[in-house]
Motif scaffolding. Structure first.
Motif, mmCIF file in Angstrom:
data_model
loop_
_atom_site.group_PDB
_atom_site.id
_atom_site.type_symbol
_atom_site.label_atom_id
_atom_site.label_comp_id
_atom_site.label_asym_id
_atom_site.label_seq_id
_atom_site.Cartn_x
_atom_site.Cartn_y
_atom_site.Cartn_z
ATOM 1 N N THR A 3 12.006 -122.724 -21.729
ATOM 2 C CA THR A 3 13.350 -123.042 -21.241
ATOM 3 C C THR A 3 13.527 -122.450 -19.843
ATOM 4 N N PRO A 4 14.573 -122.831 -19.150
ATOM 5 C CA PRO A 4 14.835 -122.214 -17.852
ATOM 6 C C PRO A 4 14.948 -120.683 -17.944
ATOM 7 N N GLN A 5 15.551 -120.196 -19.022
ATOM 8 C CA GLN A 5 15.654 -118.739 -19.204
ATOM 9 C C GLN A 5 14.261 -118.131 -19.377
ATOM 10 N N ASP A 6 13.395 -118.816 -20.132
ATOM 11 C CA ASP A 6 12.013 -118.340 -20.293
ATOM 12 C C ASP A 6 11.309 -118.272 -18.940
ATOM 13 N N ARG A 7 11.527 -119.273 -18.121
ATOM 14 C CA ARG A 7 10.887 -119.310 -16.806
ATOM 15 C C ARG A 7 11.373 -118.154 -15.924
ATOM 16 N N LEU A 8 12.669 -117.861 -16.005
ATOM 17 C CA LEU A 8 13.203 -116.734 -15.236
ATOM 18 C C LEU A 8 12.637 -115.410 -15.732
ATOM 19 N N ARG A 9 12.498 -115.282 -17.057
ATOM 20 C CA ARG A 9 11.899 -114.063 -17.610
ATOM 21 C C ARG A 9 10.451 -113.902 -17.137
ATOM 22 N N VAL A 10 9.720 -115.010 -17.116
ATOM 23 C CA VAL A 10 8.332 -114.952 -16.656
ATOM 24 C C VAL A 10 8.291 -114.563 -15.179
ATOM 25 N N LEU A 11 9.176 -115.137 -14.383
ATOM 26 C CA LEU A 11 9.218 -114.800 -12.960
ATOM 27 C C LEU A 11 9.536 -113.314 -12.764
ATOM 28 N N ALA A 12 10.525 -112.808 -13.490
ATOM 29 C CA ALA A 12 10.862 -111.383 -13.394
ATOM 30 C C ALA A 12 9.692 -110.529 -13.867
ATOM 31 N N GLY A 13 9.047 -110.949 -14.938
ATOM 32 C CA GLY A 13 7.885 -110.221 -15.437
ATOM 33 C C GLY A 13 6.739 -110.227 -14.446
ATOM 34 N N ALA A 14 6.556 -111.351 -13.759
ATOM 35 C CA ALA A 14 5.490 -111.444 -12.759
ATOM 36 C C ALA A 14 5.759 -110.491 -11.593
ATOM 37 N N ILE A 15 7.004 -110.392 -11.191
ATOM 38 C CA ILE A 15 7.362 -109.461 -10.117
ATOM 39 C C ILE A 15 7.105 -108.024 -10.570
ATOM 40 N N GLU A 16 7.510 -107.718 -11.792
ATOM 41 C CA GLU A 16 7.280 -106.379 -12.344
ATOM 42 C C GLU A 16 5.781 -106.085 -12.429
ATOM 43 N N TRP A 17 5.017 -107.070 -12.861
ATOM 44 C CA TRP A 17 3.557 -106.937 -12.976
ATOM 45 C C TRP A 17 2.943 -106.554 -11.626
ATOM 46 N N ILE A 18 3.343 -107.260 -10.571
ATOM 47 C CA ILE A 18 2.809 -106.995 -9.234
ATOM 48 C C ILE A 18 3.239 -105.616 -8.743
ATOM 49 N N LEU A 19 4.494 -105.243 -8.974
ATOM 50 C CA LEU A 19 4.959 -103.930 -8.527
ATOM 51 C C LEU A 19 4.179 -102.809 -9.213
ATOM 52 N N GLU A 20 3.936 -102.972 -10.504
ATOM 53 C CA GLU A 20 3.154 -101.959 -11.222
ATOM 54 C C GLU A 20 1.729 -101.892 -10.698
ATOM 55 N N ARG A 21 1.140 -103.055 -10.448
ATOM 56 C CA ARG A 21 -0.232 -103.088 -9.925
ATOM 57 C C ARG A 21 -0.293 -102.453 -8.533
ATOM 58 N N GLN A 22 0.703 -102.732 -7.703
ATOM 59 C CA GLN A 22 0.726 -102.138 -6.363
ATOM 60 C C GLN A 22 0.771 -100.618 -6.449
ATOM 61 N N GLN A 23 1.573 -100.103 -7.361
ATOM 62 C CA GLN A 23 1.648 -98.647 -7.520
ATOM 63 C C GLN A 23 0.307 -98.095 -7.986
#
Length: 90
Positions: free
Chosen positions: A34-54
């Motif tokens: 759903t659109p909400q699922d897509r937004l959750r995935v996008l937020a999760g992807a951003i979080e994933w990258i931030l954690e990896r950068q750290q």
């Protein structure tokens, strides 16, 4: 004129980099969710990258400290980590 074979080669190389960065991240619901699922995935992807950068930053700092350890660099790296709180977009 742009060489099509060279462009495809570069595109595949860049795709492989992004694929490797997101290895282990569950993004499949972005394709059929759903659109909400897509937004959750996008937020999760951003979080994933931030954690990896750290993680990468800590590895790089550790590498630099091993090459030339100093009390100032150790203090600075701990200060930077403590001043950069984890961003949570969920």
């Amino acid at each position: 004129m742009l060489d099509e074979k060279e462009a495809i080669k570069v595109l595949i190389e860049e795709y492989e980099i992004v694929r490797d960065i997101y290895h282990g991240f569950g993004y499949l619901s972005a394709f059929d969710g759903t659109p909400q699922d897509r937004l959750r995935v996008l937020a999760g992807a951003i979080e994933w990258i931030l954690e990896r950068q750290q993680q990468w930053a800590v590895k790089e700092e550790d590498k630099q400290e091993k090459e030339s350890p100093s009390p100032v660099s150790r203090c600075r790296s701990r200060l930077v980590i403590s001043l950069c709180p984890r961003v949570n977009l969920r």
